[in-house]
Design a protein around this motif. Structure first.
Motif, mmCIF file in Angstrom:
data_model
loop_
_atom_site.group_PDB
_atom_site.id
_atom_site.type_symbol
_atom_site.label_atom_id
_atom_site.label_comp_id
_atom_site.label_asym_id
_atom_site.label_seq_id
_atom_site.Cartn_x
_atom_site.Cartn_y
_atom_site.Cartn_z
ATOM 1 N N TYR A 184 -0.546 33.672 44.860
ATOM 2 C CA TYR A 184 -1.714 32.794 44.744
ATOM 3 C C TYR A 184 -2.218 32.440 46.136
ATOM 4 N N ILE A 185 -3.535 32.482 46.300
ATOM 5 C CA ILE A 185 -4.191 32.117 47.554
ATOM 6 C C ILE A 185 -4.382 30.602 47.595
ATOM 7 N N LEU A 186 -4.005 29.978 48.736
ATOM 8 C CA LEU A 186 -4.268 28.552 48.915
ATOM 9 C C LEU A 186 -5.683 28.395 49.460
ATOM 10 N N ALA A 187 -6.549 27.785 48.680
ATOM 11 C CA ALA A 187 -7.944 27.609 49.093
ATOM 12 C C ALA A 187 -8.023 26.744 50.343
ATOM 13 N N GLY A 188 -9.102 26.918 51.103
ATOM 14 C CA GLY A 188 -9.281 26.129 52.315
ATOM 15 C C GLY A 188 -9.380 24.647 52.038
ATOM 16 N N ASP A 189 -9.815 24.297 50.820
ATOM 17 C CA ASP A 189 -9.960 22.880 50.459
ATOM 18 C C ASP A 189 -8.860 22.425 49.500
#
Length: 206
Positions: A139-144
Motif C-alpha cells: 500500500y502506498i502512503l499518500a502525501g496527506d
C-alpha cells in the motif's frame, strides 16, 4: 473528405478505412475527426514532471506513460480537483487534443483493511507491506496520510511505525489516507546493515 492528400494531412481521431496488400497499406480513405481522442486506464504510478505529473497507466495488459499538465481540467468523483489529487489506483478517462491531455475524469473508491505490518519502505513515496488474511499486500502512503497510534494515544509519522504492528487503514483507491495503529508486538528481531543514522540517533535506516 473526398480530396487526395498526403499522409501528413492525417490527424488524431480521423476515421479511416485502410486497404492492405502484402502487409503494406495501399489505400486510405479518411474523414476528419474532432482532433480529440479519449482513452481509459488505471493509474499504476505517478510522479512530478515539469508543469504537471507523469502517470503510468494500465490498460488491460499494457502500460503507457502520459503527462497530465496543470492546465488540464480534472474532475475526481465528479468534483473539480487539482492534478496532484489523482491517486494511484484511480480509473481515468483521459481526453487528448492534438496529442495534449486537455481533460481527465478520475474515479476512486474508498475502502478499509486491517492487517499486520511486514515491511516499511521509507522514500519520497513511502509504502508499507501488510499481511492481510495471510496475504502480503503493498500500500502506498499518500502525501496527506494521517497516522495515529491508538496504543500510545498520539499522532505519528512513518518513522514511528514498527514491524509487527496491527494497523487499520482507510484507502482512497490504492493510497492510504488514514492509518491507525491498533496494537504493537512485544519484540521483533532484525539483521541488516545500517545505511543511515538520524539526528540525535532518533532513528536508523537498515
Amino acid at each position: 473528405n473526398g480530396t487526395t492528400v498526403s499522409a501528413d494531412s492525417l490527424s488524431v481521431s480521423d476515421t479511416m478505412t485502410i486497404t492492405v496488400q502484402n502487409n503494406a497499406v495501399t489505400k486510405i480513405v479518411a474523414s476528419s475527426g474532432t482532433g480529440s481522442l479519449t482513452s481509459n486506464g488505471q493509474v499504476a504510478e505517478k510522479k512530478l514532471s515539469g508543469t504537471g505529473y507523469a502517470f503510468t497507466i494500465k490498460q488491460n495488459n499494457n502500460t503507457s506513460t502520459i503527462i497530465i499538465p496543470d492546465s488540464a481540467e480534472i474532475t475526481r468523483n465528479n468534483k473539480t480537483v487539482d492534478v496532484k489529487e489523482i491517486r494511484i489506483g484511480d480509473t481515468l478517462k483521459v481526453t487528448k487534443k492534438n496529442g495534449i491531455v486537455t481533460s481527465v475524469e478520475a474515479t476512486g473508491v474508498k475502502s478499509s483493511v486491517t492487517g499486520t505490518i511486514k515491511e516499511i519502505h521509507i522514500a519520497q513515496t513511502s509504502k508499507v507491506i501488510v499481511n492481510v488474511n495471510n496475504e502480503a499486500k503493498t500500500y502506498i502512503l499518500a502525501g496527506d496520510v494521517e497516522m495515529y497510534n491508538n496504543y500510545e494515544k498520539d499522532f505519528i509519522t512513518v518513522r514511528d511505525l514498527h514491524l509487527g504492528q496491527e494497523v487499520t487503514m482507510l484507502l482512497d483507491s490504492e493510497e492510504v489516507i488514514s492509518l491507525d495503529v491498533e496494537d504493537t508486538s512485544t519484540s521483533v528481531k532484525l539483521m541488516g546493515t545500517i545505511t543511515n543514522v538520524g539526528r540525535n540517533y532518533s532513528y536508523i535506516d537498515v
